[in-house]
Write an enzyme that holds these catalytic residues in place. Structure first.
Site, PDB file in Angstrom:
ATOM      1  N   THR A 120       6.960   3.878 -12.155  1.00  0.00           N
ATOM      2  CA  THR A 120       8.003   2.963 -11.580  1.00  0.00           C
ATOM      3  C   THR A 120       7.653   1.485 -12.183  1.00  0.00           C
ATOM      4  O   THR A 120       6.362   1.252 -12.515  1.00  0.00           O
ATOM      5  CB  THR A 120       7.805   2.801 -10.198  1.00  0.00           C
ATOM      6  OG1 THR A 120       8.688   1.857  -9.607  1.00  0.00           O
ATOM      7  CG2 THR A 120       6.425   2.681  -9.682  1.00  0.00           C
ATOM      8  N   TYR A 144       3.344   1.086  -2.660  1.00  0.00           N
ATOM      9  CA  TYR A 144       4.141   2.189  -3.557  1.00  0.00           C
ATOM     10  C   TYR A 144       3.847   2.059  -5.005  1.00  0.00           C
ATOM     11  O   TYR A 144       3.462   2.894  -5.411  1.00  0.00           O
ATOM     12  CB  TYR A 144       5.692   1.809  -3.245  1.00  0.00           C
ATOM     13  CG  TYR A 144       6.273   2.560  -4.365  1.00  0.00           C
ATOM     14  CD1 TYR A 144       6.464   4.056  -4.349  1.00  0.00           C
ATOM     15  CD2 TYR A 144       7.322   1.876  -5.498  1.00  0.00           C
ATOM     16  CE1 TYR A 144       7.253   4.643  -5.507  1.00  0.00           C
ATOM     17  CE2 TYR A 144       8.177   2.609  -6.279  1.00  0.00           C
ATOM     18  CZ  TYR A 144       7.920   3.900  -6.322  1.00  0.00           C
ATOM     19  OH  TYR A 144       8.848   4.567  -7.014  1.00  0.00           O
TER      20      TYR A 144
END
Ligand code: UDP
Length: 355
Positions: A120, A144
């Site tokens: 990501t 995250y």
């Protein structure tokens, strides 16, 4: 024992994984999907065999690696909601890091030599100018991003110490659905801007919030690089070819290279939808960066990636069409639970190895 080379796709019943499975399946690849259906749906798996189970289940993984000659693992299964990761960090480290380690250990044990990992843009720090290339500073702003970055590091270290080769794809902001409208972003509790905005447009949410209007960006709202899910899925097919050609490990950004602000996205959606959206301005959301846009030269040069849907209106129209269709389906099927998975696509894991 089935000896044909097989792709193991974890999280293949989820949003991005299901689109990759669709493209790989259309090319005749042999696929086994491993998904615990926590957020994915069996109906989204358009090809291959679906095994319902968890990536942290070592016995199940071992059974799968024994049963199939897994040529490549494509690892999508993950928790992906940034604000949730801020509220429940250990759940993110468990799923995205600890369970990924279990998966990698079983890959090593089984001699799997090719691994494609969904990472990501959230691994990057707040960058001056907001454009990230793969060599930019990594300094995630939220759990995250950290949970994914640790898995990138594990994979890098494992590849350095073994015959493993990997492609790590760092996704920017993914939206849209497949051209035939069969699959799309199907998580009802999603928090992503385009999903939430489309849910509002079709009447599923009373309003739309802009989280933060005081960022150092041209209109004060956050800037992101929105990429169509089909272009992203195509990047995985190219990554697989790249590894099959014997190339070395690679980290590559997946974004188009230009950003849109939250306001620009909302304005464009209102225009496409033909209605003014009910927008409220709120404070900043924890864990958000002001601006992040991909430098995707590597993807284009090394993987030969030629995106075909680099158009915000097209992405929004695709996401909106999906949401309308989803709503129509829900209205027709109100209160009818998803059918049980049956037949060739379902595999109850062997007795004793299911979680
Ligand atoms: N955002 C927003 N309202 C929403 C959802 C998101 O203003 O209802 C903003 C969010 O604060 C961020 C941008 O939209 O600046 C993109 O957020 P998203 O959750 O879609 O993706 P992220 O970049 O966090 O992965």
């Amino acid at each position: 024992m089935k000896r044909r080379p097989t792709l193991l796709v974890t999280g293949g019943a989820g949003y991005i994984g299901s689109h990759v499975v669709a493209q790989l399946g259309a090319r005749g690849e042999r696929i086994v999907v491993l998904d615990n259906l926590s957020t994915g749906h069996s109906r989204a798996v358009l090809h291959g065999r679906l095994v319902v189970g968890d990536i942290g289940n070592q016995r199940l993984l071992r059974a799968l690696f024994r049963e199939y000659r897994i040529e490549t693992v494509l690892h999508f299964a993950a928790r992906i909601v940034v604000p949730e990761s801020v509220a429940k960090p250990l759940e993110y480290y468990d799923c995205n890091t600890a369970k990924a380690r279990t998966l990698l250990a079983e890959c090593e044990r089984a001699g799997v030599e090719q691994f494609i990992f969904s990472s990501t843009a959230a691994v990057y720090g707040d960058l001056a100018g907001g454009q990230a290339s793969e060599s930019s500073l990594v300094d995630p702003a939220n759990p995250y991003g950290r949970s994914k970055l640790m898995t990138e590091w594990m994979l890098g270290d494992l590849s350095a110490a073994s015959r493993m080769r990997h492609v790590i794809l760092r996704y920017f902001n993914v939206a849209g659905c497949d051209a035939l409208g069969r699959i799309g972003q199907d998580t009802p509790e999603a928090t992503h801007l385009i999903k939430v905005a489309c849910q509002h447009a079709v009447g599923l949410r009373p309003n739309l919030e802009i989280f933060g209007t005081d960022y150092p960006t041209p209109d004060g709202t956050c800037v992101r690089d929105y990429i169509h899910v089909e272009d992203l899925a195509a990047a995985h097919v190219l990554a697989l070819e790249y590894l099959r050609e014997g190339n070395g490990s690679l980290i590559a950004n997946c974004g188009y290279g230009h950003g849109f602000s939250v306001r620009e996205v909302i304005d464009a959606l209102g225009r496409i939808h033909g209605q003014v959206l009910n927008v409220r301005e709120s404070g900043r959301r924890a864990g958000d960066m002001a601006s992040i846009v991909a430098n995707s030269d590597l993807m284009r040069e090394w993987l030969g990636w030629r995106p075909s849907r680099d158009d915000l209106d097209l992405i929004l129209a695709s996401a909106l069409a999906w949401e309308k269709q989803r709503l129509a389906r829900a209205e027709i099927q109100a209160d009818i639970p998803e059918p049980a998975v049956t037949g060739w696509r379902k595999s109850a894991a062997r007795p004793g190895v299911n979680p």
